[in-house]
Write an enzyme that holds these catalytic residues in place. Sequence first.
Site, mmCIF file in Angstrom:
data_model
loop_
_atom_site.group_PDB
_atom_site.id
_atom_site.type_symbol
_atom_site.label_atom_id
_atom_site.label_comp_id
_atom_site.label_asym_id
_atom_site.label_seq_id
_atom_site.Cartn_x
_atom_site.Cartn_y
_atom_site.Cartn_z
ATOM 1 N N ASN A 400 0.849 -1.190 0.000
ATOM 2 C CA ASN A 400 0.000 0.000 0.000
ATOM 3 C C ASN A 400 0.886 1.242 0.000
ATOM 4 O OD1 ASN A 400 -2.613 1.540 0.653
ATOM 5 N ND2 ASN A 400 -1.295 2.119 2.360
ATOM 6 N N GLU A 401 0.657 2.124 -0.974
ATOM 7 C CA GLU A 401 1.402 3.390 -1.027
ATOM 8 C C GLU A 401 2.914 3.143 -0.909
ATOM 9 O OE1 GLU A 401 -0.260 5.775 2.108
ATOM 10 O OE2 GLU A 401 -2.210 5.938 1.139
ATOM 11 N N ILE A 402 3.397 2.147 -1.614
ATOM 12 C CA ILE A 402 4.739 1.633 -1.340
ATOM 13 C C ILE A 402 5.852 2.609 -1.694
ATOM 14 C CG2 ILE A 402 4.011 -0.759 -1.542
ATOM 15 C CD1 ILE A 402 5.132 -0.821 -4.366
#
Length: 803
Positions: A400-402
Amino acid sequence: MIRKILGIAAGMMWLVNGGVAQQRVVENINDNWSYLELPVEHVSEVKNKDGWTPISLPHSWNGEDAVDVIPGYRRSISWYKKSLSMDVLDNDKRYFLYFEGVNIKSSIFVNGQLAGDHVGGYIGFEIEISSFLQKGENEILVKVDNGYDREVIPSQKSDFFIYGGITRDVWLKSVSQTFLSDIKITTDKVSAQSATTLVELTLDGPLSKNQEVKVLLVDPDGQVVAQQTVKAEAKTSVKFKTNDPQLWHVDTPHLYEVKAELFNGKKLKDQVSDRFGMRWFEFQENGPFYLNGERLIIRGTHRHEEHAGVGPAMTNEMHRTDMELIKGMGANFVRLAHYPQDPEIYRACDELGILVWDELPWCRGGVGNDQWKTNTSQMLAEIIQQNYNHPSVILWSLGNEIYWLPDFEDGDHTNEINSYLKELNDLAHKLDPSRQTAIRKYYEGADIVDVFSPSIWSGWYSGTYENYEAVIDQSIAKYPRFLHMEYGGSSHVGRHTETPITGKGFVDPSKFEEEVNQVEVKSVAKSGDWSENYIVDLFDWYLSITENHEQFAGNAQWAFKDFGTPLRPENDIPYMNQKGLADRAGNPKDAYYVFKSYWSDEPFAYIESHTWTERSGPKGEARNVCVYSNSETVELFQNGNSLGVKTRDTKQFPAAGLNWDVDFVAGENELLAVGMKDGQEIVKDSLVITYSYEQAGSPSELVLSSEWLENGNYLVTVTAVDKGGLRCLDYEERVYFQCLGGGDLIKNQGTPTGSEVIKMANGKASIEVKPNDNPGPLKMTVLNQYFKGTFLNIDKSHAKEQL
């Protein structure tokens, strides 16, 4: 293999009795531990230290300090200790400790010797301790570290606390020298007419020609429908074909069971079991989602693993309650954010019928060094191996949102991230070809994974909620398999307004994505009122779109419960992300009932709002009142007079057409909503609203009052009033509670009545206070920068009389 068959992850525990020796014994050992908050590295340094305190597991040392009013929370090393009494030490047995979760790095010592380590706080692991045990008392020491380590995901920049502790159950397992260590169940060919089930067993220990494995298939009614006996090998497999299978579905979550028995000659040596479901699913390209060949709208939410007062150290009953509340509002999907969760959650999802997005905790931080990659890949492998058999799991999320806020130099470079993301994607498909991969908010990798979620926050971080349909139409066309994760906004319990700020006139309605830098962004999140009214309207609008969109696969609201975060100290409840449909203790807010009205089949009605019982406005100006219900028709009464019957239509807004303009009278107004089906009353809800034609002036004082609660505590409430004593419904300043004697505040809970510092809701705020046994009154004060102190003495004798 990480998914060790204890009978724990599968929801069962085998003790073979009835005259047969107990070959496999699994025992919960949560009780009688000691805890030492001492940040030392070496086991020799803790042996003779004072300061050990008795505890039971699960436990976190951040249960309260994460959300207290002091900035920061403890990120360090602590130690846990337990004495294991082994009256009999059987040389023909092997002994293991199984930890469901230790956050976030751990080392296990038995009688002063290192038995094993583990990296990753959200995944179960097993340590063999056979060679370290002795007859009699054995000392187990566990070193736990949640300190900053950029080589271990999740990133320290994530929007949630990285709690420390042994946060889940611990088990002691004893088995034969040769035992069944893993059972993997694959249903790769499933239809309404037949299903093929492949059972793969892993044996650990010496093998002989006399050993056989008997495998039984048990249907959801408890009947053995097939069985096979095969020669025992290190890797043993059998295959079953089932005609007319009872399919696992969110509405009918039928569970089959595989039982495996290991024999040496005629002697039973081991026995394990696990449950699974027969089902298939498909994300149609640029279109909807199908389960077992039928379209299913994914109706979801998200869950963080924490609860008021204990943080992540939740009991199994707490976990189960969360999932029952989620299912109770009609949801059929949950994204486990942003990490794998307690085994009880997967068990509940299997049993209740809730689809699962299981997520690798690669949350922000970018890509790391080689050690970071090794740790991250290992975590993904452990997640898949541990949760493989659960029919509820349909997606392995890779993060997520890496790319946000890199922890390593050049950690946000697209080429580096994509190269590693492809490795993870290949690993996931290798370990589990039957499921699909996903990721959220990393656009450069949208075509690497199977299912993608962009960041769409219309009406909160950007844009207005009325733009949602246009945004999802664009996304459906752009991404082959589009599933929308995360939408919503914050709401402060009890805060209401007749005119919630919608963003019209000061935000660009066409925008929808959350910007990385929010400093200069104009949004409802920054300029809105955080009222329950606004967030109810936002969800109502979204649902009126998604429930009637023919090509939409589904979405998941963010998040089910309020949760703690170090990044939000200035929120109305400090350090709380208040986007929950329920508060941190699991008490539903108004928004919960909006979802229930669209999704649930359980008849109900809810007048908006039970936390808005005092209102004001000009005489003769009607106010709109919504009733959220899944009834065919609803009739609303005011002080016994019918305001008319309305028919529910999900294409109408607000409240699917179940709203009335009410001309309130001064004083008490009793509202009664009656829900009907086929002309018969099936549900009703009532609410008394005190209405005033007089608008309060500027606050003149803060008034304290108290109410005795059945649990023996007091609810102390502060109300802002003007010179005439009218409550100031628009006063929202922060107030500070103190107990000066006679008791203790119930604080550090992160709830509307469990925070000593909190912003007011419609001129009111409360806190629960526990009286002590000392003589004299309970002394309370409240203050802020405008009001320098209001005091209240509570006579505790009343409480003693009541008790």
